[in-house]
Design a protein around this motif. Sequence first.
Motif: not given
Length: 488
Positions: A187-198, A200-212
Amino acid sequence: MSTPPETLADLVAAEDVLLFANAAITATGQREFRSGALDQQLSLDFLHAYVRVNYRRVYAASLALDINDHNAARIVLGLLETAGEASAEERRTEGRLIAARLARLPPQRVYRLFCEVRRAGINNRRTRAIMRDWLAARPDLGHDAVKYRSGVKTAARHVHLRCPQGTEPLAEIGAFLFRPGKLPRYAHPLLDAWRRAHYEQGAVAELPFTVAEGFAARHGMEREAFLKRAAPRMTRLERLRTHAVAQRPDVDLSVMPLTRLALYVLALPFEQRAARRTELTGALRTAARRAAGKHAGSWGRVHAVLDDSFSSSGSGQKRRRPLAVALACHHLLEALAAPGAYRGLWTSGRDDALLVRPWGPTPLGMRVLDALEPGPGGAEPDRLVIVSDGWDNAPVGLAGEVLRVWRQRLDPGRRTAVVHVNPVYDADGFDVRRLAAGVPTAGIRDAEDLPALVEIARFAEGRTGAAELDAYLDRRVALFLGGKEPVA
C-alpha cells in the motif's frame, strides 16, 4: 603572588574544553594536507577518551555546540557505551542531549551510528528507548526503509521493533525488510515502486535518487534520460552533484548553504566561473546575507586576511575545503560588516574572489600588516578576522610577531578585535594551529558558524575564566534543549 591551585586547575580545565571544542568542530578523521587519516583518527580517539573520562558533563554538553556530525555521532556512541560511569542525573541530561542531537543529524548518519551501536553490543534499555523514539519520530519510515534499508533493518532488529502481521504500515515495512517478495503488492507507494522497479522502468523515477541509480544501471537506462526523469525527486545537493542538472539555468543556487555553495563554485572551471559571474556572485551574497541573519551590518569596519595558499587545496578526501571556507567567510564578513566597510585581503594578492585558486606560499604576516592599515578616512578596523590553517611560512612566524607587537605596543586598549578561525585540525598538536598566544583562535568547519565561533574564541584569549565558560555552556545547552536561556 602565585596563582592559587584551584585557579590553575580551572584554567587547565578551560583550556582542555576549548581544545576539544576546536577538534570537534574541525576534525573528521579524514586526511588533511599535512597529516594522514590514521594520524587524525588516533588524535581524535585520544581527545574523546580524555575529555569523556575527565570532563563528562562538558563532553555531553558539547552536543549543544556547533560541532560537526562526525564528532557528534562519536560523542553519542561514547556516552551510550559508558553509561555505567554516569550518575542517574547525568544520564537523564545526556539522554535529552542525545535525543535532541539525533533529531538534528542527517538520517544516514544516525542509521550508521545505530549500526555501530549494534556492533559494540550496546543493548541496554535506555539505548533501545532512544533508538525507538527516534524511529517513531521519523516522518516516513517507509521512505527510510527504501533509501536506508540496511540501517533500518539493523535498528529494527536491535530494538526488537514489533512488526505485526497484516496490512498496517509497520507490518508492511516489516515484510519489506525481513520477508521481501512475500506480499504481492504494498500500500505504501515507495515500497510498491521498489517492487515494480525490478521489472518496470517507469517505476524507477518514483524512487529516491540514490536507490533509483542502481535500478537505472540494472535496466541499462541512458544517463541523460534518467537524470531528466529523476530531477523532481532529487535533493538540492544531488542536483549539484549531477553535471547535467548543474548546467540548467533554472537551478536556484541561492537556496544552497553558503559553504556548500562555495565548494560548488570552486569546483567549476575558471571559464565557467567568469561566464556565470553575475549568477554565482549573486548566489554567494544571498546565501551570506541569509547566514548573517540578525548580525548583518552589525560588525562595523571589518578587515579580513584570507588564505588561498597551496595548502588550502586540502586533500583528496576534503578537496578545496579550506579554500571554500575562506571564500564563504569572505562573503559572510562582507554581509556582517557595515555597508562599504569591509576589506578582504587574499594571501596571494588576488582581488577577484570568484577566481581564487590554491597557489603559492602563505605570507600571512605581510597581509596582516596590510589589514591593520587604516581604511578610508583613516579609521582603524573594528575587527580583524584571519581565516587560515595557521602555517605562516613566508617568512616563518611573521604574523605572530606582528600581532604581538600590535597588541602590546600599538593597540594595548584593544580598539581592534582580532580573531583567527582555522578550518584545519592539527593532529600532532591536538588542536587547530595558532598564530600567537594572545590571539584567540577557534576551529571552523562551515562559515555559517562564524558569529558563534567568534564568541567561543574570546574564551581562548585568557581574559575570561572557567566560570564564564561554564555559564556559556549551560546557556547553549538550555537553548539547544528548547528551554529558556538561564538568568546569569
